[in-house]
Design a protein around this motif. Structure first.
Motif, short mmCIF file in Angstrom:
data_model
loop_
_atom_site.label_atom_id
_atom_site.label_comp_id
_atom_site.label_asym_id
_atom_site.label_seq_id
_atom_site.Cartn_x
_atom_site.Cartn_y
_atom_site.Cartn_z
N PHE A 67 10.10 94.56 -7.44
CA PHE A 67 10.15 93.11 -7.62
C PHE A 67 8.76 92.56 -7.35
O PHE A 67 7.93 93.23 -6.73
CB PHE A 67 11.20 92.48 -6.69
N PRO A 68 8.47 91.33 -7.82
CA PRO A 68 7.13 90.80 -7.61
C PRO A 68 6.81 90.71 -6.11
O PRO A 68 7.57 90.12 -5.36
CB PRO A 68 7.19 89.39 -8.22
N GLY A 69 5.71 91.34 -5.72
CA GLY A 69 5.32 91.30 -4.32
C GLY A 69 5.77 92.51 -3.52
O GLY A 69 5.51 92.59 -2.32
N GLY A 70 6.43 93.47 -4.17
CA GLY A 70 6.82 94.65 -3.41
C GLY A 70 7.84 95.52 -4.12
O GLY A 70 8.10 95.36 -5.31
N GLU A 195 11.27 82.47 -15.85
CA GLU A 195 9.91 82.99 -15.73
C GLU A 195 9.17 82.15 -14.69
O GLU A 195 9.18 80.95 -14.71
CB GLU A 195 9.19 82.88 -17.07
N SER A 196 8.54 82.83 -13.79
CA SER A 196 7.79 82.08 -12.78
C SER A 196 6.81 83.02 -12.10
O SER A 196 6.79 84.21 -12.33
CB SER A 196 8.75 81.52 -11.73
N SER A 197 6.01 82.45 -11.26
CA SER A 197 5.00 83.25 -10.58
C SER A 197 5.41 83.49 -9.14
O SER A 197 4.59 83.50 -8.25
CB SER A 197 3.67 82.52 -10.64
N LEU A 198 6.69 83.67 -8.91
CA LEU A 198 7.17 83.85 -7.55
C LEU A 198 6.82 85.24 -7.04
O LEU A 198 6.82 86.20 -7.79
CB LEU A 198 8.69 83.71 -7.49
N GLU A 199 6.55 85.34 -5.75
CA GLU A 199 6.26 86.63 -5.13
C GLU A 199 6.98 86.73 -3.80
O GLU A 199 7.00 85.78 -3.03
CB GLU A 199 4.76 86.76 -4.89
N SER A 200 7.53 87.91 -3.55
CA SER A 200 8.19 88.13 -2.26
C SER A 200 7.17 88.00 -1.13
O SER A 200 6.00 88.31 -1.29
CB SER A 200 8.80 89.52 -2.24
N ASP A 201 7.65 87.54 0.02
CA ASP A 201 6.77 87.42 1.18
C ASP A 201 6.81 88.68 2.05
O ASP A 201 6.25 88.70 3.15
CB ASP A 201 7.17 86.21 2.04
#
Lengths: 341, 359
Positions: A67-70, A195-201
């Motif tokens: 997933f985005p961010g990891g 669609e988005s530019s979300l990223e896991s923390d």
């Protein structure tokens, strides 16, 4: 065997025979390194110079596994490191158990294992033992990982896990914006084409937490706000207690994109999962300095005081909403569902 | 967030709250018809910003809540058929049928998929020509055009395996029934998104015939408080009328194209509303021309008979006669984990909102 990008896990990789050995050597030992007692002993042998040991375990079944961010591996290391850190322990060793569905790309597995090794190194923990099982297609969803961890409890920190020293007037701090992980995962799930530019923390918080504990052991309470989100941590904290919590909604850090996607899909960010957020309760006198220490760390740059412990409203979390109204915050019951109109 | 933050401005909210307190003299009862309004009112704590003269009642505008148990039972029966994929909005999954829920059927292996749009259901139908894909069509004039569009699209494509099981409803018959049943209200906070489709004329009879005010409201705190202020002024001046507060979305004529589609695909029929009983011409069935997409016509099943818990007062709550706190089951037996009535299940149900937000 590792040269073909399309190689997949088959049942024989879990049989204990030659393919199993190859997998262990070429994927796990290659990335995690050898334990001093040798890679193939039944247990890792460890030296620990304390009698106060913290131990935790967690299983990771996130879907999708990247997933985005990891990915699931990063989550499995960070999650367990954080569970140890928030009770005031210094995390040292992790075990990892892999349950793999036949058909998983070996290159995907290796990428995940490499991420775990990198994250362990970054957070200063060692992955010292592990296990692999392969199950038939349909028996698990690509890959499940369990990690257990042990750490040593720092001196004078035994009160942190239970929050037994919490007093009215104490301040509540969070280290940054909420709901990033949950919305990053939800946004790319099947059938939800946002669609988005979300990223896991997703992040290991042990080093940042260590800096605050170095300054003072009088942190009254810590908890990482994972499943169930910030709301769940706060509700659990006051349950059956002789104090309440007053939360100021407009002080809670939020990423605007995350907020937008929550609005669109009908999620309340207070209940959405985080994987790199710690909620701390500290005395008013300490709060300024702790906030400052957090803000100097990249993982705490958006830290904020979001509320305080109150003598009134025993057992309740009362929110002053962003528009100035008042309402109660309650425990999440059931999953959050998309709204229909 | 542009177009949201402006409507959550703390200073503006405070100013509106003060103005309402200043203007409101008479004790009044306003009903927010839409479940989305109920949620906003609780989520932002708006009741704490209103004077004691104003009582807000939650109305019948949560589609999940007003659907009959028979509908759920039949959806469950469909989900048990071997060659069927059920597609549904998420809220419906936990609604209790007589002895099961769609969520339990899913756990037992039923192919039940949560979608955000009927367009996703169409996609699933294209991918699985060997299966019958049934979309559980629920909602008011807001949602119905989108489902109508999916049927139209299926017709254009000649998709033979896409079906809709419709329990769509239209708002005005329920709003009229509430008044004619003798429930005392002074004004309606009318549903903004229904009105975006229908326009404002559907509410004309309330001020004219019943002296009940009607303001079409948006969903943000500023929208709701401004709408309440408009209603308060109407009542104080003894001049009930239809006004549009939610001007950025609602035109007096509504969305004519959507209404045209709605009228082409659906026909009005009598329908059962939980708490209100059968209301004349209050439901939307699929018209004869498109009946090959109508699950009820094309796929026969026998569902379990309905059984409602006699202690559940969802009906009275939906009519604004009682609040959830007056229900003997509320918080004790009936919780979001173990909902007895549909008002507890839905995000937009009055009981769910009271459980989650009420101080």
């Amino acid at each position: 065997m590792m040269n073909n990008k399309n190689d997949i896990i088959i049942m024989d990789h879990g049989s204990g025979g030659r393919l199993s050995q190859e997998l262990v050597q070429n994927v796990f030992v290659k990335n995690f390194g050898q334990n001093q007692s040798g890679p193939m002993t039944d247990s890792a042998l460890l030296n620990i110079s304390s009698t106060k040991i913290a131990m935790t375990t967690d299983s990771y079944v996130v879907q999708p596994i990247f997933f985005p961010g990891g990915n699931i591996g990063k989550l499995a290391v960070c999650g367990t490191v954080n569970d140890l850190s928030v009770v005031g322990a210094t995390p040292l060793y992790l075990s990892c158990g892999f349950i793999i569905e036949e058909g998983l790309l070996i290159s995907d597995l290796e990428q995940i294992v490499k991420t775990m090794a990198d994250e362990a190194k970054k957070s200063g923990v060692k992955i010292v033992t592990g296990d692999t099982k392969v199950v038939e297609r349909g028996s698990c969803d690509k890959l499940f990982i369990n990690t257990s961890g042990i750490g040593v409890l720092n001196e004078n920190c035994a009160h942190i896990a239970s929050g037994s020293n919490i007093k009215s007037g104490d301040k509540i701090i969070i280290n940054g914006p909420i709901a990033d992980h949950g919305m990053a995962v939800i946004s790319i799930r099947n059938g939800l084409e946002v669609e988005s530019s979300l990223e896991s923390d997703c992040a290991s918080l042990n080093k940042m937490i260590a800096k605050t504990l170095k300054y003072s052991k009088d942190i009254r309470f810590m908890r990482d706000a994972t499943r169930g989100g910030l709301a769940t941590v706060l509700c659990e904290c006051v349950e059956d207690k002789p104090f309440g919590i007053q939360l100021y909604e407009d002080s809670i850090p939020r990423n605007e994109t995350v907020q937008g996607v929550c609005e669109l899909l009908g999620f309340d960010p207070l209940y959405v999962a985080n994987e790199g957020k710690v909620v701390m309760i500290v005395s008013t006198e300490l709060s300024g300095k702790i906030l400052e220490i957090m803000k100097r760390d990249p993982l705490g740059k958006d830290a904020s005081i979001i509320g305080e412990v109150s003598a009134s409203n025993e057992g309740l979390v009362v929110v002053e909403t962003e528009v100035g109204g008042k309402r109660l915050l309650s425990m999440l019951t059931g999953g959050q569902l998309p709204r229909i109109c | 967030m542009k177009y949201i933050n402006e409507y959550r401005d703390k200073k503006l909210v405070y100013a509106l709250s003060e103005e309402i307190k200043k203007v409101s003299k008479k004790a009044v009862r306003f009903m927010e018809v839409c479940g989305g309004h109920t949620v906003s009112i609780h989520k932002f704590g708006l009741k704490s910003l209103l004077p004691e003269t104003i009582t807000l009642l939650s109305g019948p505008g949560c589609p999940v809540c007003v659907s009959s148990q028979q509908y759920i039972n039949k959806a469950i029966a469909y989900s048990r058929l071997e060659d069927v994929i059920i597609t549904s909005f998420g809220d419906l999954l936990r609604v209790p049928g007589t002895s099961s829920t769609l969520a339990k059927e899913k756990a037992k292996g039923g192919d039940i998929r949560v979608v955000y749009s009927p367009i996703d259901a169409l996609r699933i139908a294209r991918l699985h020509p060997e299966k019958k894909v049934i979309f559980l069509g629920i909602g008011f004039e807001t949602t119905a055009p989108c489902i109508a569009a999916s049927i139209k699209q299926a017709s254009i494509e000649g998709l033979a395996n896409y079906f809709v099981y419709s329990t769509h409803k239209v708002m005005p018959p329920a709003m009229t029934a509430i008044i004619t049943e003798g429930i005392l209200i002074d004004g309606y906070i009318c549903p903004g998104h229904v009105s975006a489709i229908t326009g404002s004329s559907i509410y004309d009879l309330y001020p004219k015939k019943f002296k009940v005010g009607a303001v079409i409201a948006g969903f943000e705190p500023v929208d709701l408080l401004q709408s309440i202020l408009m209603l308060v002024k109407q009542i104080e001046n003894d001049n009930p009328m239809v006004e549009i507060q939610y001007k950025r979305a609602v035109k007096q004529k509504g969305n004519e194209k959507a209404m045209q589609l709605l009228n082409e695909i659906f026909t009005l029929r009598d329908d059962v509303w939980r708490g209100l009983g059968v209301l004349i011409k209050s439901g939307l069935g699929i018209s004869k021309k498109y009946e090959k997409f109508d699950a009820e016509k094309m796929i026969q099943v026998t569902e379990e008979p309905s059984f409602e818990n006699p202690g559940c007062i969802c009906g009275d709550i939906l009519k604004g006669l009682k609040t959830p706190n007056e229900c003997p089951l509320f918080r004790k037996v009936c919780t979001p984990v173990n909902p007895i009535g549909a008002c507890m299940v839905s995000n937009e149900g009055a009981c769910g909102a009271y459980f989650k937000y009420a101080v």
